[in-house]
Design a protein around this motif. Sequence first.
Motif, PDB file in Angstrom:
ATOM      1  N   ILE A 133       3.860   4.511   8.429  1.00 17.32           N
ATOM      2  CA  ILE A 133       2.835   3.473   8.457  1.00 17.32           C
ATOM      3  C   ILE A 133       1.483   4.137   8.259  1.00 17.32           C
ATOM      4  CG2 ILE A 133       1.695   1.719   9.869  1.00 17.32           C
ATOM      5  CD1 ILE A 133       4.481   0.854   9.038  1.00 17.32           C
ATOM      6  N   TRP A 167       0.416   4.050   0.577  1.00 17.60           N
ATOM      7  CA  TRP A 167       1.534   3.202   0.192  1.00 17.60           C
ATOM      8  C   TRP A 167       2.595   4.078  -0.455  1.00 17.60           C
ATOM      9  CZ3 TRP A 167       2.217  -1.596   1.726  1.00 17.60           C
ATOM     10  CH2 TRP A 167       1.113  -2.411   2.008  1.00 17.60           C
ATOM     11  N   GLY A 182       1.943   0.695   3.868  1.00 15.25           N
ATOM     12  CA  GLY A 182       0.506   0.586   4.000  1.00 15.25           C
ATOM     13  C   GLY A 182      -0.214   1.890   3.710  1.00 15.25           C
ATOM     14  N   VAL A 238      -5.505  -0.239   4.755  1.00 14.02           N
ATOM     15  CA  VAL A 238      -4.866  -1.462   5.230  1.00 14.02           C
ATOM     16  C   VAL A 238      -5.187  -1.697   6.695  1.00 14.02           C
ATOM     17  CG1 VAL A 238      -2.649  -2.633   5.563  1.00 14.02           C
ATOM     18  CG2 VAL A 238      -2.992  -1.171   3.578  1.00 14.02           C
ATOM     19  N   CYS A 255      -0.149  -4.965   8.212  1.00  5.49           N
ATOM     20  CA  CYS A 255       0.762  -3.840   8.015  1.00  5.49           C
ATOM     21  C   CYS A 255       1.744  -3.780   9.176  1.00  5.49           C
ATOM     22  CB  CYS A 255      -0.035  -2.537   7.931  1.00  5.49           C
ATOM     23  SG  CYS A 255       0.957  -1.102   7.512  1.00  5.49           S
TER      24      CYS A 255
END
Length: 440
Positions: free
Chosen positions: A362, A366, A402, A406, A411
Amino acid sequence: MLNADTTDPAVLRELIAGELAAARERTGRLTDCVEDDELVAQHSPLMSPLVWDLAHIGNQEELWLLRNVGGRDPMHPEIDPLYDAFEHPRSERPSLPLLPPKEARGYAHDVRGRVLDLLAASPLEGSPLLDAGFAFGMIVQHEQQHDETMLITHQLRKGPAALTAPAPPDHADRLPAEVLVPAGPFTMGTDTEPWALDNERPAHRVELPAYWLDTAPVSNAAYQVFIADGGYDDPRWWTERGWAHRQQAGLAAPLFWSLDGGQWMRRRFGTLEPVPPREPVLHVSWYEADAYARWAGRRLPTEAEWEKAARHDPATGRSRRFPWGDESPTPAHANLGQQHLQPAPVGSYPAGQSPYGVRQLIGDVWEWTSSDFHGYPGFRVWPYKEYSEVFFGPEYKVLRGGSFAVAPVACRGTFRNWDYPVRRQIFSGFRTARDAGEEA
């Protein structure tokens, strides 16, 4: 950040108001830092003028909250076509009679004031759009997604830096290169995340064979080895379409990279700096990520493999909201929310690792997957087909996890992003995988 246990209307209103304010504060930082001539300019044909995003945010908020939820009459129906993303492609938007910056800000401000009045009186239940404040959550996520889009525009603009932020904390550990994710089923998608969008639903069982996955995203240093080994010049590593695009576009390195006296440099938000070797590689297309993986004797993970590594808890068999558990992200878990305008070194965020020991799933970048964008079994359009369904098909590849751009509200472990395989202006990187039966 909302979770399935947030049911008290007063608590929910306060949470929504806070998320609305946080999104607008970020929108303001991205649009107040440049003069009006930069707001109305198109910095790349790939992106809208910043002033279009600013008014579009207000228009969507009016459309969904004031009109659809509140039953109000349109404030300025004549501008609706100007800010319909499907009616005008980005390349055409500078030629439209857009609201000037002052009027765009005033319109968005006026809409927000009326929305807060609506929120104070809303029961936040009784219809699908109102239940758990879904429509408000959808609009919060929409604005935060445009804040990421506007940050991409800032990266593409020429001229001196307009944005600054501290570097992310450097607490990277020395880790094994890859981890084994054993064979077995897991639950992909969600039926319980209150603000999940339609393409994240429904929850469904997926059976996967065992596979190995990179512990962290591929670093700039590793990617430079691929470049130095002639990876961009050898068609063996590229798909047929990827090789054709590499030749046509003249790809030789990630976007914004350049060689200076034998040293790789990058341009980041108006500043030229050496490429940090320990950061995840950024601004690469799906074709480049796939070619690197082939060159390394590996492959990109499927979307299901990515999500199992990010959500499955082998001790309980359940799927978590996030790699670290069900609690909302904090700065100790992940690099999110434009607090740092660059990824953290690979191996960072030990508090955010998954039960399998995978880091940085996370935030930061991306991650391209090998999967095309499709609906899950039992997919149902909600609340409009233009959000997801019109993009289903092999033209789009799925990205997960994400980036530093973000917001946490937009997310989660089930969140899905998608884009054309040629795209590089987005904050995209990747990690690689291999089947468990293959030799390392």
